[in-house]
Design an enzyme around this catalytic site. Structure first.
Site, PDB file in Angstrom:
ATOM      1  N   ASN A   1       0.872  -1.175   0.000  1.00  0.00           N
ATOM      2  CA  ASN A   1       0.000   0.000   0.000  1.00  0.00           C
ATOM      3  C   ASN A   1       0.913   1.230   0.000  1.00  0.00           C
ATOM      4  O   ASN A   1       1.471   1.589   1.027  1.00  0.00           O
ATOM      5  CB  ASN A   1      -0.879  -0.053   1.262  1.00  0.00           C
TER       6      ASN A   1
ATOM      7  N   LYS B   1       0.167   4.222  -0.371  1.00  0.00           N
ATOM      8  CA  LYS B   1      -0.490   5.412   0.204  1.00  0.00           C
ATOM      9  C   LYS B   1      -0.243   6.625  -0.711  1.00  0.00           C
ATOM     10  O   LYS B   1      -0.161   6.459  -1.935  1.00  0.00           O
ATOM     11  CB  LYS B   1      -0.024   5.629   1.644  1.00  0.00           C
TER      12      LYS B   1
ATOM     13  N   HIS C   1      -9.552   1.008   4.796  1.00  0.00           N
ATOM     14  CA  HIS C   1      -8.300   1.233   5.528  1.00  0.00           C
ATOM     15  C   HIS C   1      -8.567   2.193   6.689  1.00  0.00           C
ATOM     16  O   HIS C   1      -9.375   3.120   6.561  1.00  0.00           O
ATOM     17  CB  HIS C   1      -7.237   1.816   4.583  1.00  0.00           C
TER      18      HIS C   1
ATOM     19  N   GLU D   1      -6.981   4.607   7.803  1.00  0.00           N
ATOM     20  CA  GLU D   1      -6.762   6.026   7.482  1.00  0.00           C
ATOM     21  C   GLU D   1      -7.989   6.608   6.786  1.00  0.00           C
ATOM     22  O   GLU D   1      -8.360   7.759   7.026  1.00  0.00           O
ATOM     23  CB  GLU D   1      -5.489   6.175   6.627  1.00  0.00           C
TER      24      GLU D   1
ATOM     25  N   GLU E   1      -5.336  -5.088  10.580  1.00  0.00           N
ATOM     26  CA  GLU E   1      -4.303  -4.086  10.852  1.00  0.00           C
ATOM     27  C   GLU E   1      -4.634  -3.338  12.146  1.00  0.00           C
ATOM     28  O   GLU E   1      -5.471  -2.417  12.126  1.00  0.00           O
ATOM     29  CB  GLU E   1      -4.243  -3.062   9.709  1.00  0.00           C
TER      30      GLU E   1
ATOM     31  N   GLY F   1       2.433   2.165  10.866  1.00  0.00           N
ATOM     32  CA  GLY F   1       3.421   3.236  10.741  1.00  0.00           C
ATOM     33  C   GLY F   1       4.124   3.602  12.029  1.00  0.00           C
ATOM     34  O   GLY F   1       4.807   4.625  12.101  1.00  0.00           O
TER      35      GLY F   1
ATOM     36  N   SER G   1       3.343  -2.162  10.415  1.00  0.00           N
ATOM     37  CA  SER G   1       4.783  -2.233  10.687  1.00  0.00           C
ATOM     38  C   SER G   1       5.391  -3.598  10.386  1.00  0.00           C
ATOM     39  O   SER G   1       6.336  -4.024  11.051  1.00  0.00           O
ATOM     40  CB  SER G   1       5.090  -1.811  12.129  1.00  0.00           C
TER      41      SER G   1
END
Ligand code: PGA
Length: 256
Positions: free
Chosen positions: A10, A12, A100, A102, A172, A178, A218
């Site tokens: 991904n 992003k 996702h 985000e 996730e 991250g 991560s």
């Protein structure tokens, strides 16, 4: 039950067009043709780079597919800024990430939106990569499994068992994305097992046995070797470590 692993990158909102082409070219060089038999490799660049990345992969006949990072469920119309399933399919996508964290946190994507997107993708023959995951507060409250399984129940509502089989789920934990922090492989596997048993209850054992459930958050070449052998983890959804050809190719190789 042996499932073919998926290693998905991904990207992003990273890489301009020449950088995206460059990364795809490096991956075509590093990902060996025969690896495609053992692992499904998916690159998810920004939408404007999908076509260029597809062209690079097609030119090199590399064993990789392309996915979008988001899509709208309507076929067309007055949805400023959105892209339809037909458009990403025409550009060459076989997959699309939906839900996702985000997008859920920053852009208000709801479980109902994720469900609409999943249905639209399946209807067009694309594979949704449905993301789920808990916040640290939810984990500390001991509610991880119920929270995550509820996200999946809602995402898959009204979808036929024969279609659920070919969906990909990415677990996730939000606090691992991250951050460099990861759950233990056992803790990640426990959530993936809970997702799988929820699928079995709702859609039957065959769907539960077939569906691929990835870990994301991560994941790096150094820790992948601990996650990938877990019985309920069938690959990874990779952010940071997918932006460099060496580390992403190493992650693909770790699935062999
Ligand atoms: P990360 O991102 O690998 O950088 O933690 C994973 C993701 O957001 O899919």
């Amino acid at each position: 039950m042996k499932r073919k692993p998926v290693m998905a990158g991904n990207w992003k909102m990273n890489k301009n067009n020449s950088e995206a082409v460059n990364l795809a070219q490096q991956l075509c060089y590093k990902v060996e043709p025969e690896w495609g038999r053992e692992v499904d490799v998916v690159l998810c660049p920004p939408a404007v780079d999908i076509k260029s990345v597809c062209n690079v992969i097609a030119f090199d006949k590399a064993p990789m597919s392309v996915g979008a990072q988001n899509v709208h469920w309507e076929e067309s119309g007055a949805y400023t800024g959105e892209i339809s399933v037909g458009m990403i399919k025409e550009a060459g996508c076989k997959y699309c990430i939906i839900g996702h964290s985000e997008r859920r946190e920053m852009f208000g994507e709801t479980d109902e939106d994720v469900n609409r997107k999943a249905k639209a993708l399946i209807a067009a023959g694309l594979t949704p990569i449905i993301c789920c995951g808990e916040t640290l507060e939810t984990r500390d409250a001991g509610l991880t499994n119920s929270f995550v399984c509820n996200q999946i129940v809602k995402a898959l509502a009204g979808i036929a068992a024969s279609d659920v089989e070919r969906v990909v789920i990415a677990y996730e934990p939000i606090w691992a994305i991250g951050t460099g922090r990861v759950p233990t492989p056992e803790a990640a596997d426990e959530v993936c097992a809970a997702i799988r048993s929820t699928i079995a209850q709702l859609f039957g054992q065959r769907a539960a046995d077939q569906i691929r459930i990835l870990y994301g958050g991560s994941m790096k070449p150094e820790n992948a070797k601990f996650f990938l052998p877990m019985p309920n983890i069938d690959g990874g959804l990779i952010g940071g470590a997918s932006l460099k050809a060496d580390s992403f190719a190493a992650l693909v190789q770790a699935c062999l």
